[in-house]
Write an enzyme that holds these catalytic residues in place. Structure first.
Site, short mmCIF file in Angstrom:
data_model
loop_
_atom_site.label_atom_id
_atom_site.label_comp_id
_atom_site.label_asym_id
_atom_site.label_seq_id
_atom_site.Cartn_x
_atom_site.Cartn_y
_atom_site.Cartn_z
N ASP A 181 -8.37 -8.51 8.82
CA ASP A 181 -7.86 -7.26 8.26
C ASP A 181 -7.89 -6.13 9.28
OD1 ASP A 181 -7.50 -8.15 5.54
OD2 ASP A 181 -9.68 -8.14 5.36
N ASP B 222 0.78 -1.25 0.00
CA ASP B 222 0.00 0.00 0.00
C ASP B 222 0.81 1.30 0.00
OD1 ASP B 222 -2.17 -1.67 0.25
OD2 ASP B 222 -2.64 -1.12 2.31
#
Ligand code: BGC
Length: 673
Positions: free
Chosen positions: A608, A383
């Protein structure tokens, strides 16, 4: 891992109908060659891939037959084909979308199966009833063979490979001596050919039949001998599997695609959690990524919450006989600047500690010659660079934390340092940079700028673009691999589905098309032309009863797209513990052009992020934060179209085991378990 906006689309699926079986008509030429590859094998199971090339006339449906070498070998799951098995004989038949195969076209399908004792490769392949001998029969000018019932009829050869023995291993560059016994009643043996998979290595016309295969590189190989009688009738032996591993020293060959021929490390920590779940043993032998998500993860000191150090993982891998291990490098300063569930231990300015306390020790361990026989894949900083493109300034999703990381340069500096040091650690290390997913950087406004930032970053590393072996997409995300019925070219009432709310003008609608196109873009930006892509398929299966089985017939744009799309998320910008998701394609090498492998980097079953605030303590030793995208009651923000988060309830903090999610992923697996 978070993701911003998202999408779908379809990739290289060819939806040609056709279900009429066309066998060998009298006037049609028929013929084929077959390749059987054992992709992965573990004590009770294996995964194999079959590639049959149609050498005859085009067909509109197919039936590939073969024989297993022993009766313990049974198929449990097959993809891109249907199957029936009777004893050792198997028939695999085409599906609605892949029946049409042109002359010289290839039929490919894969399966997982069980075995015990030995696991020889399949033999006696046929395509629509014609033996796959590498030639053709029939056709307008050829005669069909006339069977004879005479007792003097020459018998088919009986052949066995006597050397090497099944399971033997060699050190690269290896010399492998092949030897075979062959005979045929009422006939002589004209020659014996020796094969590696479907590749002819050499032949011998007189007994003893031998061949010396020299300079063999590291990898796993499946060897057979094929004997011909005087009438040119042939028989292929039971296959023998061997492995060739690299010798000592970091002076081995740096291969183009490290996944080819590799046995990938199964993380015993994840495997044990998966196996402890009801039904979990169906997948607990799959390789998953090992996340080095803090400095403590490197040495796993007692009380840190980590049980296995980096060295221990590498030692485990050697003990498993693995030839490749996958690690996620994930501890940048100011980590996860656009979300709150995976913020890291290092503050935005702590680039010095990132270098000396994190990257340097990892590089030193990976450089240890003890591990030089292992290919070490490093997945670089999920990311991070994409966040600089879309979330740093000016855009709807911008955060102050990402603006800080862009202006202080520490994401770029950190990635450059990681690339430099980990590449220099040895010729056996491989760097793959995280490239978000189609639903994040698929739009033109993000696609080009991302490739350009990746290129300028890599060019600033010591070693430049040569430090990069490839990129990974969809890490820890849920974007579907292929969207057969929602492609940018698909129209509803004459208008492109790009106008739909779901696609939202994206140029890509699925991961496979996106990854292949992004690879081309990266090469055009100066990356080496042999870079390969990885796609994380750990949770993008979207199977189960909610999976569409046909395109919608609606003429309303949004209804058509919502009913036809494989990705069942509420919004493609949703990224946390998605309700309805399933395990995706099982990990395997070279699944499609430009793709080095499908991989499971996010270990299925690991959360997550927490669905509620968890104070630091026994349930949150790392002090993980709370991102509302993990809260099922959250009605969203600009980055997910102000939609519900789609997250499962009662989730623990990121990285912690989430049984309900694991069960759902197995339930909705596609291909099904
Ligand atoms: C977490 C890591 C974890 C990884 C794999 C990330 O979201 O931040 O701590 O190791 O997921 O589950």
């Amino acid at each position: 891992m978070r993701r911003k906006i998202a999408l779908i689309s379809a990739a290289a699926l060819v939806a040609t109908g056709g279900a009429v079986m066309v066998a060998n008509q009298a006037s049609a030429a028929a013929g084929c060659s077959a390749k059987y590859t054992i992709v992965n094998s573990w004590p009770s199971g294996f995964q194999a891939q079959v590639d049959v090339t149609n050498l005859g006339d085009a067909v509109t449906s197919w039936n590939v037959g073969w024989d297993f070498g022993n009766s313990s070998q049974t198929i449990s799951q097959i993809w891109n084909a249907d199957k029936t098995q009777s004893g050792v004989h198997v028939n695999a038949t085409s599906l609605s979308y892949n029946g049409t195969v042109a002359t010289n076209g290839t039929i490919s399908f894969g399966f997982t199966g069980a075995w015990s004792g030995s696991n020889p490769a399949g033999t006696n392949f046929t395509l629509n009833g014609t033996a796959c001998t590498g030639g053709t029969t029939g056709g307008p000018s050829s005669q069909s063979p006339s069977p004879s019932s005479s007792n003097n009829n020459p018998g088919a050869p009986v052949v066995s490979l006597t050397s090497p023995t099944d399971g033997s291993s060699f050190t690269a560059p290896a010399t492998v001596g092949l030897a075979a016994n062959a005979s045929a009643t009422n006939s002589t043996i004209s020659k014996v050919e020796f094969y590696n998979g479907s590749t002819l290595l050499g032949a011998d016309t007189s007994s003893p039949y031998t061949y010396s295969w020299t300079n063999v590189a590291a990898g796993n190989y499946t060897l057979t001998a094929k004997a011909y009688n005087a009438s040119n009738v042939s028989t292929t032996s039971t296959a023998v599997s061997i492995s060739v591993t690299t010798g000592g020293g970091n002076n081995g060959t740096h291969v183009d695609n490290p996944y080819v021929g590799a046995k990938v490390y199964v993380n015993p920590d994840w495997s044990a959690k998966a196996a402890a779940e009801a039904g979990g043993s169906r997948v607990s032998n799959q390789p998953t990524g090992v996340w080095l998500d803090s400095i403590a993860a490197i040495t796993a000191p007692s009380g840190s919450g980590y049980t296995t150090s980096l060295r221990q993982h590498l030692d485990n891998a050697l003990a498993q006989g693995a030839t490749l291990a996958q690690f996620v490098i994930y501890d940048l300063p100011g980590r996860d600047c656009a979300a709150l569930a995976s913020n890291g231990e290092l503050g935005p300015t702590e680039i010095g500690r990132y270098k000396t306390d994190y990257i340097d020790p990892i590089a030193a361990i990976e450089a240890d010659t003890k591990y030089s026989a292992l290919r070490i894949v490093n997945i670089i900083e999920i990311d991070s660079l994409p966040n600089l493109v879309t979330n740093a300034d000016g855009q709807a999703g911008a955060t102050a934390a990402c603006a800080t990381m862009k202006s202080n340069g520490n994401y770029v500096t950190g990635v450059q340092y990681a690339l430099s040091k980990l590449h220099a650690a040895g010729s056996n290390t491989y760097n793959y940079i995280d490239a978000a997913h189609h639903g994040w950087i698929g739009w033109d406004s993000n696609f080009g700028p991302s490739a350009s930032l990746f290129a300028s970053t890599a060019k600033g590393a010591v070693g430049g673009v040569n430090t990069v072996d490839g990129f990974i997409t969809n890490t820890a995300n849920y974007s579907a691999l292929s969207e057969p019925w929602v492609q940018p070219s698909t129209t509803v009432n004459g208008q492109s589905v790009r106008q739909s709310k779901w696609v939202d003008w994206n140029f890509y609608t699925d991961e496979l098309t996106f990854a292949q196109a992004f690879r081309t873009q990266l090469v055009s930006q100066g990356f080496n032309s042999n870079i390969g892509m990885l796609i994380d398929t750990s949770r993008n299966g979207w199977g189960g009863s909610a999976r569409p089985t046909a395109a919608s017939t609606s003429t309303d744009m949004n209804t058509y797209v919502d009913q036809s799309r494989i990705d069942r998320r509420i919004h493609a910008g949703n990224w946390c513990n998605q309700s309805g998701a399933g395990l995706g394609e099982r990990p395997r090498a070279t699944p499609a052009a430009g793709i080095d492998a499908y991989v499971w980097i996010k270990p299925p079953g690991e959360s997550d992020g927490s669905s509620s605030l968890v104070p630091t303590g026994p349930n949150n030793p790392g002090g993980k934060g709370f991102d509302r995208m993990c809260d099922p009651t959250y009605t969203g923000n600009g980055r997910n179209g102000n939609s519900l988060s789609g997250a499962l309830p009662n989730a623990p903090v990121s990285g912690a085991w989430f049984s309900a999610q694991f069960q759902q992923l197995m339930q909705n697996a596609y291909p099904a378990l």
